[in-house]
Design a protein around this motif. Structure first.
Motif, PDB file in Angstrom:
ATOM      1  N   SER A  10       0.874  -1.283   0.050  1.00  0.00           N
ATOM      2  CA  SER A  10      -0.148  -0.013  -0.034  1.00  0.00           C
ATOM      3  C   SER A  10       0.880   1.212   0.016  1.00  0.00           C
ATOM      4  O   SER A  10       1.940   1.031   0.431  1.00  0.00           O
ATOM      5  N   LYS A  11       0.412   2.235  -0.692  1.00  0.00           N
ATOM      6  CA  LYS A  11       0.891   3.580  -0.413  1.00  0.00           C
ATOM      7  C   LYS A  11      -0.196   4.630  -0.467  1.00  0.00           C
ATOM      8  O   LYS A  11      -1.141   4.534  -1.053  1.00  0.00           O
ATOM      9  N   GLY A  12       0.230   5.904  -0.360  1.00  0.00           N
ATOM     10  CA  GLY A  12      -0.376   7.045  -0.542  1.00  0.00           C
ATOM     11  C   GLY A  12       0.185   8.317  -0.210  1.00  0.00           C
ATOM     12  O   GLY A  12       1.058   8.398   0.677  1.00  0.00           O
ATOM     13  N   VAL A  63       5.557  -1.457   8.388  1.00  0.00           N
ATOM     14  CA  VAL A  63       5.096  -2.750   8.452  1.00  0.00           C
ATOM     15  C   VAL A  63       4.096  -3.194   9.534  1.00  0.00           C
ATOM     16  O   VAL A  63       3.991  -2.502  10.697  1.00  0.00           O
ATOM     17  N   TYR A  64       3.034  -3.713   9.109  1.00  0.00           N
ATOM     18  CA  TYR A  64       1.896  -4.076  10.282  1.00  0.00           C
ATOM     19  C   TYR A  64       1.510  -5.434   9.860  1.00  0.00           C
ATOM     20  O   TYR A  64       1.206  -5.960   8.825  1.00  0.00           O
ATOM     21  N   PRO A  65       1.800  -6.446  10.884  1.00  0.00           N
ATOM     22  CA  PRO A  65       1.487  -7.945  10.665  1.00  0.00           C
ATOM     23  C   PRO A  65       0.223  -8.133  10.349  1.00  0.00           C
ATOM     24  O   PRO A  65      -0.746  -7.546  10.889  1.00  0.00           O
ATOM     25  N   PHE A  66      -0.030  -9.012   9.386  1.00  0.00           N
ATOM     26  CA  PHE A  66      -1.423  -9.300   8.822  1.00  0.00           C
ATOM     27  C   PHE A  66      -2.121 -10.125   9.874  1.00  0.00           C
ATOM     28  O   PHE A  66      -3.556 -10.164  10.182  1.00  0.00           O
ATOM     29  N   PRO A  82      -8.119  -3.031   4.046  1.00  0.00           N
ATOM     30  CA  PRO A  82      -6.704  -3.289   3.899  1.00  0.00           C
ATOM     31  C   PRO A  82      -5.862  -1.824   4.204  1.00  0.00           C
ATOM     32  O   PRO A  82      -6.080  -0.906   4.116  1.00  0.00           O
ATOM     33  N   SER A  83      -4.466  -2.170   4.950  1.00  0.00           N
ATOM     34  CA  SER A  83      -3.657  -1.095   5.593  1.00  0.00           C
ATOM     35  C   SER A  83      -4.394  -0.136   6.228  1.00  0.00           C
ATOM     36  O   SER A  83      -4.379   0.900   6.360  1.00  0.00           O
ATOM     37  N   ALA A  84      -5.356  -0.716   7.147  1.00  0.00           N
ATOM     38  CA  ALA A  84      -6.072  -0.080   8.069  1.00  0.00           C
ATOM     39  C   ALA A  84      -5.160   0.761   9.218  1.00  0.00           C
ATOM     40  O   ALA A  84      -5.894   1.567   9.874  1.00  0.00           O
ATOM     41  N   PHE A  85      -3.766   0.334   9.336  1.00  0.00           N
ATOM     42  CA  PHE A  85      -2.942   0.889  10.269  1.00  0.00           C
ATOM     43  C   PHE A  85      -1.949   1.819   9.503  1.00  0.00           C
ATOM     44  O   PHE A  85      -1.053   2.227  10.072  1.00  0.00           O
ATOM     45  N   GLY A  86      -2.340   2.089   8.139  1.00  0.00           N
ATOM     46  CA  GLY A  86      -1.278   2.941   7.584  1.00  0.00           C
ATOM     47  C   GLY A  86      -0.185   2.465   7.040  1.00  0.00           C
ATOM     48  O   GLY A  86       0.901   3.299   6.581  1.00  0.00           O
ATOM     49  N   GLU A  87       0.029   1.116   7.136  1.00  0.00           N
ATOM     50  CA  GLU A  87       1.324   0.383   6.812  1.00  0.00           C
ATOM     51  C   GLU A  87       1.548   0.344   5.166  1.00  0.00           C
ATOM     52  O   GLU A  87       0.528   0.400   4.376  1.00  0.00           O
ATOM     53  N   ASN A  88       2.778   0.084   4.764  1.00  0.00           N
ATOM     54  CA  ASN A  88       3.162  -0.118   3.422  1.00  0.00           C
ATOM     55  C   ASN A  88       3.010  -1.458   3.106  1.00  0.00           C
ATOM     56  O   ASN A  88       2.833  -1.819   1.767  1.00  0.00           O
ATOM     57  N   LEU A  89       3.545  -2.105   4.090  1.00  0.00           N
ATOM     58  CA  LEU A  89       3.796  -3.777   3.795  1.00  0.00           C
ATOM     59  C   LEU A  89       2.872  -4.583   4.846  1.00  0.00           C
ATOM     60  O   LEU A  89       3.132  -4.255   6.260  1.00  0.00           O
ATOM     61  N   THR A  90       2.058  -5.238   4.550  1.00  0.00           N
ATOM     62  CA  THR A  90       1.214  -5.979   5.470  1.00  0.00           C
ATOM     63  C   THR A  90       1.842  -7.648   5.185  1.00  0.00           C
ATOM     64  O   THR A  90       0.969  -8.357   4.272  1.00  0.00           O
ATOM     65  N   PRO A  91       2.602  -8.253   5.694  1.00  0.00           N
ATOM     66  CA  PRO A  91       3.071  -9.581   5.771  1.00  0.00           C
ATOM     67  C   PRO A  91       2.421 -10.504   6.764  1.00  0.00           C
ATOM     68  O   PRO A  91       1.877 -10.159   7.922  1.00  0.00           O
ATOM     69  N   ILE A  92       2.395 -11.682   6.502  1.00  0.00           N
ATOM     70  CA  ILE A  92       2.357 -12.915   7.674  1.00  0.00           C
ATOM     71  C   ILE A  92       3.907 -13.562   7.838  1.00  0.00           C
ATOM     72  O   ILE A  92       4.711 -13.241   6.968  1.00  0.00           O
ATOM     73  N   GLY A  93       3.832 -13.913   9.198  1.00  0.00           N
ATOM     74  CA  GLY A  93       5.040 -14.387   9.627  1.00  0.00           C
ATOM     75  C   GLY A  93       6.164 -13.706  10.002  1.00  0.00           C
ATOM     76  O   GLY A  93       7.474 -14.048  10.061  1.00  0.00           O
TER      77      GLY A  93
END
Length: 217
Positions: A10-12, A63-66, A82-93
């Motif tokens: 995500s970006k903005g 980064v915000y963990p999924f 998606p990107s509810a916390f303003g993160e660019n990268l939402t990964p698992i693990g």
């Protein structure tokens, strides 16, 4: 075997918004995208509204963990965007208790280093129309964290996440959060050890040193 995967990118750009009749400007409102070009100081097409508290070379990739999405949706009974916390990268693990300050990852072409946990602010409440969210984030330590950029490059939605190096001190993002927010009498020696980690962002070193100054005696 690595078990890490990108769920969202995500970006903005900053937007002027209104929350409870109060106008504010923030870069927390981001949109999903298929790729990010990550530079040393910022992501192309991604900006912050208040550079005093956001952005800069130690906070390029948020980064915000999924995994936390399911937790918050269960707690509040509401589906999150998606990107509810303003993160660019939402990964698992890659939860806060699974990454350490100074760990280095390659994601797509970019080489990134964990620099600091996120110090959450009330804009998260505004973004999600939830006045309890910030308090619960601080309670749980589900804050997310930041990468600095060691090598610029493109990250795509299907890029692999490869861990290149584990920092020898093995100080997790989660452990620093809980020490700072929840330990009323932390060990000065432990704080000094953490502050001595070169890779920890200066802002967080300042927070921790201030905590020492507030200790009784």
């Amino acid at each position: 075997m690595d078990n890490r995967e990108i769920i969202y990118l995500s970006k903005g750009l900053p937007k002027n918004m209104v929350y409870k009749d109060e106008a504010y400007e923030s870069g927390i409102w981001k949109e999903q995208c298929e790729e990010l070009f990550v530079g040393f100081d910022q992501i192309n097409g991604d900006q912050v509204a208040n550079p005093e508290y956001h952005g800069g070379s130690d906070r390029v990739v948020c980064v915000y963990p999924f995994e936390h999405y399911a937790h918050w949706e269960s707690v509040f009974g509401k589906t999150l965007e998606p990107s509810a916390f303003g993160e660019n990268l939402t990964p698992i693990g890659m939860r806060e208790d699974q990454v350490c300050i100074g760990d280095i990852f390659q994601i797509g072409e970019a080489v990134l280093q964990v620099s600091q946990g996120r110090y959450p602010c009330s804009t998260i409440n505004k973004r999600n129309n939830n006045n309890l969210l910030l308090k619960r984030i601080v309670e749980t330590g589900y804050t997310g964290y930041f990468f600095r950029v060691l090598e610029e490059g493109k990250i795509t939605a299907d890029s692999q996440i490869k861990k290149l190096d584990s920092h020898p001190e093995q100080i997790t993002v989660s452990s620093i959060h809980h020490l700072y927010f929840h330990d009323p009498s932390p060990s000065v020696e432990v704080i000094e050890k953490i502050v001595g980690i070169e890779e920890l962002a200066p802002k967080w070193k300042k927070y921790l040193l201030e905590k020492i100054e507030k200790l009784p005696g």
